[in-house]
Design a protein around this motif. Structure first.
Motif, mmCIF file in Angstrom:
data_model
loop_
_atom_site.group_PDB
_atom_site.id
_atom_site.type_symbol
_atom_site.label_atom_id
_atom_site.label_comp_id
_atom_site.label_asym_id
_atom_site.label_seq_id
_atom_site.Cartn_x
_atom_site.Cartn_y
_atom_site.Cartn_z
ATOM 1 N N SER A 199 0.836 -1.205 0.000
ATOM 2 C CA SER A 199 0.000 0.000 0.000
ATOM 3 C C SER A 199 0.871 1.255 0.000
ATOM 4 O O SER A 199 0.587 2.214 -0.715
ATOM 5 C CB SER A 199 -0.949 0.007 1.198
ATOM 6 N N VAL B 65 0.766 4.149 -2.902
ATOM 7 C CA VAL B 65 0.464 5.551 -2.591
ATOM 8 C C VAL B 65 1.619 6.454 -3.007
ATOM 9 O O VAL B 65 1.414 7.499 -3.632
ATOM 10 C CB VAL B 65 0.131 5.726 -1.094
ATOM 11 N N ILE C 172 -0.300 6.138 5.850
ATOM 12 C CA ILE C 172 -0.837 5.309 4.771
ATOM 13 C C ILE C 172 -1.535 4.088 5.366
ATOM 14 O O ILE C 172 -0.992 3.415 6.236
ATOM 15 C CB ILE C 172 0.285 4.893 3.804
ATOM 16 N N TYR D 94 -5.176 3.236 0.471
ATOM 17 C CA TYR D 94 -5.065 2.500 -0.784
ATOM 18 C C TYR D 94 -5.981 1.299 -0.728
ATOM 19 O O TYR D 94 -5.940 0.520 0.227
ATOM 20 C CB TYR D 94 -3.625 2.049 -1.040
ATOM 21 N N ALA E 214 -3.749 8.493 3.737
ATOM 22 C CA ALA E 214 -3.793 8.072 2.340
ATOM 23 C C ALA E 214 -4.232 6.620 2.381
ATOM 24 O O ALA E 214 -3.558 5.772 2.963
ATOM 25 C CB ALA E 214 -2.437 8.215 1.675
ATOM 26 N N THR F 72 -6.401 5.201 -4.756
ATOM 27 C CA THR F 72 -5.917 5.872 -3.552
ATOM 28 C C THR F 72 -6.860 7.019 -3.207
ATOM 29 O O THR F 72 -7.285 7.767 -4.087
ATOM 30 C CB THR F 72 -4.486 6.419 -3.777
#
Length: 142
Positions: A13, A17, A53, A92, A90, A99
């Motif tokens: 991920s 991103v 993330i 994903y 962020a 995203t």
């Protein structure tokens, strides 16, 4: 990505991103080590934004992700939110290969869903995934 262990899933991920940010000509900085509450920092027009993330799971018409971290202290799992430590999540979605950027101020302190399909029950509190697409955020920031 379903067969991957959590660390491998997270690394995939992060890579996805970072790729999406770089391909939009956004400067991405990574902290040394993993002691920070954020995964990357982006610089846009001289302003720095801290980003955590997350991998989103597609379930029941929404992309679901945790908005807190889990740490182990003295054999007890501690979970804490990110408010004050990051600016954005962020997210994903490996299922959708997309995203999404969510301001930490928009996220509850435990978990959040980004709706991609109509819900069975209508609610004014639905967070539509389309409102958090990376291109919309990119246009808004620039």
């Amino acid at each position: 990505m379903a067969d991957a262990d959590p660390k491998e899933r997270g690394e995939k991920s992060e890579a996805a991103v970072i790729y999406e940010l770089i391909r939009r000509d956004i400067t991405v900085l990574e902290p040394f080590g993993d002691n920070e509450r954020y995964d990357v920092v982006v610089e846009i027009d001289g302003t720095f934004h801290r980003i955590q993330i997350k991998t989103g799971r597609l379930e029941d018409g929404r992309i679901q992700f945790e908005t807190r971290s889990s740490g182990t202290l003295t054999r007890k799992v501690e979970k804490e939110g990110y408010s004050g430590d990051i600016d954005y999540f962020a997210v994903y979605s490996p299922d959708m290969e997309e995203t999404f950027i969510v301001p930490v101020a928009d996220a509850p302190e435990t978990t959040m869903g980004l709706r991609v399909e109509e819900a069975e029950k209508q609610s004014p509190n639905i967070n539509w995934a389309e409102n958090y697409q990376i291109d919309g955020w990119h246009e808004q920031i620039f």
